[in-house]
Design a protein around this motif. Sequence first.
Motif, PDB file in Angstrom:
ATOM      1  N   ILE A   1       0.718  -1.431  -0.319  1.00 54.85           N
ATOM      2  CA  ILE A   1      -0.131  -0.013   0.134  1.00 54.85           C
ATOM      3  C   ILE A   1       0.644   0.872  -0.025  1.00 54.85           C
ATOM      4  O   ILE A   1       1.756   1.750   0.642  1.00 54.85           O
ATOM      5  N   ALA A   2       0.847   1.939  -0.875  1.00 51.18           N
ATOM      6  CA  ALA A   2       1.615   3.126  -1.148  1.00 51.18           C
ATOM      7  C   ALA A   2       1.317   4.235  -0.724  1.00 51.18           C
ATOM      8  O   ALA A   2       1.878   5.424   0.015  1.00 51.18           O
ATOM      9  N   ALA A   3       0.126   4.613   0.085  1.00 50.91           N
ATOM     10  CA  ALA A   3      -0.341   5.662  -0.006  1.00 50.91           C
ATOM     11  C   ALA A   3      -0.137   5.857   1.844  1.00 50.91           C
ATOM     12  O   ALA A   3      -0.467   5.160   2.924  1.00 50.91           O
ATOM     13  N   HIS A   4      -0.136   7.425   2.140  1.00 53.50           N
ATOM     14  CA  HIS A   4       0.755   6.908   3.185  1.00 53.50           C
ATOM     15  C   HIS A   4       0.110   7.309   4.200  1.00 53.50           C
ATOM     16  O   HIS A   4       0.605   6.985   5.297  1.00 53.50           O
ATOM     17  N   LYS A   5      -1.014   8.124   3.734  1.00 54.32           N
ATOM     18  CA  LYS A   5      -1.710   8.199   4.733  1.00 54.32           C
ATOM     19  C   LYS A   5      -2.044   6.862   5.203  1.00 54.32           C
ATOM     20  O   LYS A   5      -2.675   6.762   6.666  1.00 54.32           O
ATOM     21  N   HIS A   6      -2.339   5.963   4.343  1.00 58.74           N
ATOM     22  CA  HIS A   6      -2.690   4.227   5.505  1.00 58.74           C
ATOM     23  C   HIS A   6      -1.515   4.045   5.895  1.00 58.74           C
ATOM     24  O   HIS A   6      -1.898   2.790   6.815  1.00 58.74           O
ATOM     25  N   TRP A   7      -0.377   4.114   5.770  1.00 56.63           N
ATOM     26  CA  TRP A   7       0.398   3.661   6.402  1.00 56.63           C
ATOM     27  C   TRP A   7       0.815   3.575   8.256  1.00 56.63           C
ATOM     28  O   TRP A   7      -0.209   4.287   9.226  1.00 56.63           O
ATOM     29  N   GLU A   8       1.957   2.294   9.296  1.00 60.40           N
ATOM     30  CA  GLU A   8       0.984   2.211  10.798  1.00 60.40           C
ATOM     31  C   GLU A   8       2.356   3.396  10.967  1.00 60.40           C
ATOM     32  O   GLU A   8       2.811   3.243  10.286  1.00 60.40           O
ATOM     33  N   ARG A   9       1.909   3.727  11.908  1.00 60.15           N
ATOM     34  CA  ARG A   9       2.414   5.243  13.093  1.00 60.15           C
ATOM     35  C   ARG A   9       3.124   4.012  13.872  1.00 60.15           C
ATOM     36  O   ARG A   9       1.814   4.036  15.036  1.00 60.15           O
ATOM     37  N   SER A  10       4.546   4.777  14.310  1.00 66.62           N
ATOM     38  CA  SER A  10       4.703   4.071  15.660  1.00 66.62           C
ATOM     39  C   SER A  10       5.413   4.397  16.328  1.00 66.62           C
ATOM     40  O   SER A  10       6.353   6.080  15.872  1.00 66.62           O
ATOM     41  N   THR A  11       6.014   4.577  18.020  1.00 68.68           N
ATOM     42  CA  THR A  11       7.115   4.883  18.097  1.00 68.68           C
ATOM     43  C   THR A  11       8.553   4.450  17.880  1.00 68.68           C
ATOM     44  O   THR A  11       8.130   3.366  17.560  1.00 68.68           O
ATOM     45  N   CYS A  12       9.091   5.322  18.390  1.00 69.89           N
ATOM     46  CA  CYS A  12      10.627   3.870  18.780  1.00 69.89           C
ATOM     47  C   CYS A  12      11.798   4.341  19.467  1.00 69.89           C
ATOM     48  O   CYS A  12      11.858   5.650  19.722  1.00 69.89           O
ATOM     49  N   HIS A  13      12.656   3.327  19.578  1.00 71.73           N
ATOM     50  CA  HIS A  13      14.070   3.665  19.838  1.00 71.73           C
ATOM     51  C   HIS A  13      14.472   5.278  19.150  1.00 71.73           C
ATOM     52  O   HIS A  13      14.972   4.912  18.538  1.00 71.73           O
ATOM     53  N   PRO A  14      15.341   6.378  19.670  1.00 70.73           N
ATOM     54  CA  PRO A  14      16.287   7.046  19.342  1.00 70.73           C
ATOM     55  C   PRO A  14      17.183   6.626  18.531  1.00 70.73           C
ATOM     56  O   PRO A  14      17.484   6.938  17.326  1.00 70.73           O
ATOM     57  N   THR A  15      17.618   5.122  18.043  1.00 69.91           N
ATOM     58  CA  THR A  15      18.690   4.547  17.815  1.00 69.91           C
ATOM     59  C   THR A  15      17.939   3.954  16.421  1.00 69.91           C
ATOM     60  O   THR A  15      19.696   3.341  15.842  1.00 69.91           O
ATOM     61  N   TYR A  16      17.462   3.776  16.279  1.00 74.55           N
ATOM     62  CA  TYR A  16      16.462   2.383  15.843  1.00 74.55           C
ATOM     63  C   TYR A  16      16.481   3.090  14.408  1.00 74.55           C
ATOM     64  O   TYR A  16      16.496   4.834  14.087  1.00 74.55           O
ATOM     65  N   GLU A  17      17.078   2.221  13.587  1.00 68.75           N
ATOM     66  CA  GLU A  17      16.874   2.459  11.692  1.00 68.75           C
ATOM     67  C   GLU A  17      16.520   1.654  10.906  1.00 68.75           C
ATOM     68  O   GLU A  17      16.408   0.828  11.137  1.00 68.75           O
ATOM     69  N   GLY A  18      15.476   2.685  10.014  1.00 67.50           N
ATOM     70  CA  GLY A  18      14.246   1.994   9.691  1.00 67.50           C
ATOM     71  C   GLY A  18      15.125   0.745   9.009  1.00 67.50           C
ATOM     72  O   GLY A  18      16.026   0.954   8.082  1.00 67.50           O
ATOM     73  N   ARG A  19      14.020  -0.081   8.112  1.00 71.45           N
ATOM     74  CA  ARG A  19      14.759  -1.539   7.524  1.00 71.45           C
ATOM     75  C   ARG A  19      13.090  -1.323   6.744  1.00 71.45           C
ATOM     76  O   ARG A  19      12.281  -0.575   5.916  1.00 71.45           O
ATOM     77  N   ASN A  20      13.761  -2.403   5.340  1.00 72.24           N
ATOM     78  CA  ASN A  20      12.787  -1.932   4.016  1.00 72.24           C
ATOM     79  C   ASN A  20      11.905  -3.735   3.881  1.00 72.24           C
ATOM     80  O   ASN A  20      13.144  -4.218   3.490  1.00 72.24           O
TER      81      ASN A  20
END
Length: 176
Positions: free
Chosen positions: A40-59
């Motif tokens: 689902i490409a539409a960002h409005k539907h993406w799941e949002r959450s808090t994370c640790h400040p050192t977290y690096e995004g993944r794909n």
Amino acid sequence: MNLRTLKKLSKRAAPMLPLLGDERKQFPAEKWDNYSSSFIAAHKHWERSTCHPTYEGRNGWTTPRGKEILWTTKDGRSMYMRPPSHPRKGTVMVGAVTGYYEPEWDEETAWCALETCVRHHFCDWDEDGPTPTRTFSRPGDLLDAAQEIIAERAAAQLARDQRRTQPAQAPEPDNG
């Protein structure tokens, strides 16, 4: 595509699946309980959450568009966004238990199942792998192709039934 469109396409795909030979159980998705493999490409539907400040995004997707988005809010909290993994409540799902030694429940949306079936039908397989024989630029093209496959199978079944019901004709004697 967004989650609402996925739900509508799954509703249209569901009656076609048994006609294409998919006999898995069909059921409506429950909120946060089922999983979808659709991107689902539409960002409005993406799941949002808090994370640790050192977290690096993944794909977790094969496309760079699926990479998690990281940002810091005005009050200093670290947040991330990722594509949704759950369909909307009521989206038609298909599922079955698969496996022999360790059976597991396998499910997907009806739209994903139809898309897989149609794309496999319109592929030539050789030693180099699958080669698509037809392109599908929009969802309507997939639905039209599914209707074509269903019509072909119905015509083939009708021809088989007619051959069975016709009496066998004896060969004519040669008077020559």
